[in-house]
Design an enzyme around this catalytic site. Structure first.
Site, PDB file in Angstrom:
ATOM      1  N   VAL A  11       0.841  -1.200   0.000  1.00 56.74           N
ATOM      2  CA  VAL A  11       0.000   0.000   0.000  1.00 56.74           C
ATOM      3  C   VAL A  11       0.875   1.248   0.000  1.00 56.74           C
ATOM      4  O   VAL A  11       0.671   2.167  -0.802  1.00 56.74           O
ATOM      5  CB  VAL A  11      -0.966   0.006   1.202  1.00 56.74           C
ATOM      6  CG1 VAL A  11      -1.680   1.349   1.311  1.00 56.74           C
ATOM      7  CG2 VAL A  11      -1.986  -1.125   1.085  1.00 56.74           C
ATOM      8  N   PHE A  14       2.727   1.797  -3.451  1.00 53.56           N
ATOM      9  CA  PHE A  14       1.946   2.191  -4.613  1.00 53.56           C
ATOM     10  C   PHE A  14       1.053   3.398  -4.375  1.00 53.56           C
ATOM     11  O   PHE A  14       0.700   4.098  -5.313  1.00 53.56           O
ATOM     12  CB  PHE A  14       1.146   1.007  -5.152  1.00 53.56           C
ATOM     13  CG  PHE A  14       2.034   0.019  -5.862  1.00 53.56           C
ATOM     14  CD1 PHE A  14       2.518   0.294  -7.123  1.00 53.56           C
ATOM     15  CD2 PHE A  14       2.426  -1.147  -5.233  1.00 53.56           C
ATOM     16  CE1 PHE A  14       3.362  -0.589  -7.770  1.00 53.56           C
ATOM     17  CE2 PHE A  14       3.275  -2.041  -5.874  1.00 53.56           C
ATOM     18  CZ  PHE A  14       3.747  -1.769  -7.143  1.00 53.56           C
ATOM     19  N   GLU A  15       0.678   3.644  -3.153  1.00 47.96           N
ATOM     20  CA  GLU A  15      -0.130   4.828  -2.866  1.00 47.96           C
ATOM     21  C   GLU A  15       0.760   6.039  -2.640  1.00 47.96           C
ATOM     22  O   GLU A  15       0.414   7.137  -3.011  1.00 47.96           O
ATOM     23  CB  GLU A  15      -1.024   4.605  -1.641  1.00 47.96           C
ATOM     24  CG  GLU A  15      -2.071   3.533  -1.827  1.00 47.96           C
ATOM     25  CD  GLU A  15      -3.128   3.856  -2.877  1.00 47.96           C
ATOM     26  OE1 GLU A  15      -3.253   5.025  -3.293  1.00 47.96           O
ATOM     27  OE2 GLU A  15      -3.831   2.924  -3.284  1.00 47.96           O
ATOM     28  N   GLY A  16       1.903   5.816  -1.986  1.00 45.96           N
ATOM     29  CA  GLY A  16       2.753   6.933  -1.621  1.00 45.96           C
ATOM     30  C   GLY A  16       1.996   7.847  -0.674  1.00 45.96           C
ATOM     31  O   GLY A  16       0.798   7.710  -0.480  1.00 45.96           O
ATOM     32  N   ARG A 144       1.314  -2.373 -10.040  1.00 43.35           N
ATOM     33  CA  ARG A 144       0.702  -2.784  -8.771  1.00 43.35           C
ATOM     34  C   ARG A 144       0.115  -4.185  -8.885  1.00 43.35           C
ATOM     35  O   ARG A 144       0.284  -5.017  -8.001  1.00 43.35           O
ATOM     36  CB  ARG A 144      -0.369  -1.783  -8.348  1.00 43.35           C
ATOM     37  CG  ARG A 144      -0.891  -2.048  -6.950  1.00 43.35           C
ATOM     38  CD  ARG A 144      -1.771  -0.940  -6.470  1.00 43.35           C
ATOM     39  NE  ARG A 144      -2.033  -1.031  -5.049  1.00 43.35           N
ATOM     40  CZ  ARG A 144      -2.458  -0.011  -4.327  1.00 43.35           C
ATOM     41  NH1 ARG A 144      -2.655   1.167  -4.892  1.00 43.35           N
ATOM     42  NH2 ARG A 144      -2.683  -0.172  -3.034  1.00 43.35           N
TER      43      ARG A 144
END
Length: 155
Positions: A11, A14-16, A144
């Site tokens: 998470v 990929f979300e940063g 992702r």
């Protein structure tokens, strides 16, 4: 089950925690697929409480991540219950998938159906199919889904 550090790392990777401001706060940003809603902040948090003008501290971003992971893991646990056994890595990949795409998409997916039937290879092959946003292939989603697929297939 609860998410392991592998799930948290996916998470976060990929979300940063994007749109950090000079004062250390974070501002909401538009969805990359639509250029607008849903507005997102922190570690990929969305919801009716997040608008174009939302600003959070790092602590708020981190707290929402933990709260969201708790919620998503409970929902994914419910979805896989009664099906084939689920390994920790499979669970983590499914939680990350749901975190990114929503529990509704997971619950109605062929991926979940195959997983519950114990067709783990068939389920793993479903991850790459979920790489579109607003009708367009998104390179970030391709990466992702590949990461989720690899984690899912890791014993």
């Amino acid at each position: 089950m609860t998410p392991s550090q592998n799930c948290v790392s996916l998470v976060e990777e990929f979300e940063g925690c994007a749109e950090k401001q000079a004062d250390g706060s974070f501002k909401a940003y538009p969805d990359p697929g639509t250029g607008g809603e849903p507005w997102t902040i922190g570690w990929g948090s969305t919801g009716s409480d997040i608008t174009e003008t939302t600003v959070w501290t790092q602590a708020q971003c981190d707290a929402r991540l933990q709260s969201s992971l708790t919620s998503f893991s409970a929902q994914v646990s419910s979805l896989v219950e009664g099906g084939a056994p689920t390994s920790q890595n499979q669970f983590d990949a499914l939680v990350d998938f749901a975190y990114n795409l929503g529990v509704g998409n997971l619950s109605s997916s062929t991926l979940l159906k195959l997983h519950k039937q114990g067709d783990y290879a068939g389920a793993a092959a479903q991850f790459p199919l979920w790489d579109h946003a607003d009708g367009k292939v998104m390179p970030g989603l391709q990466k992702r889904r590949a990461a989720e697929q690899t984690l899912y297939e890791t014993p």
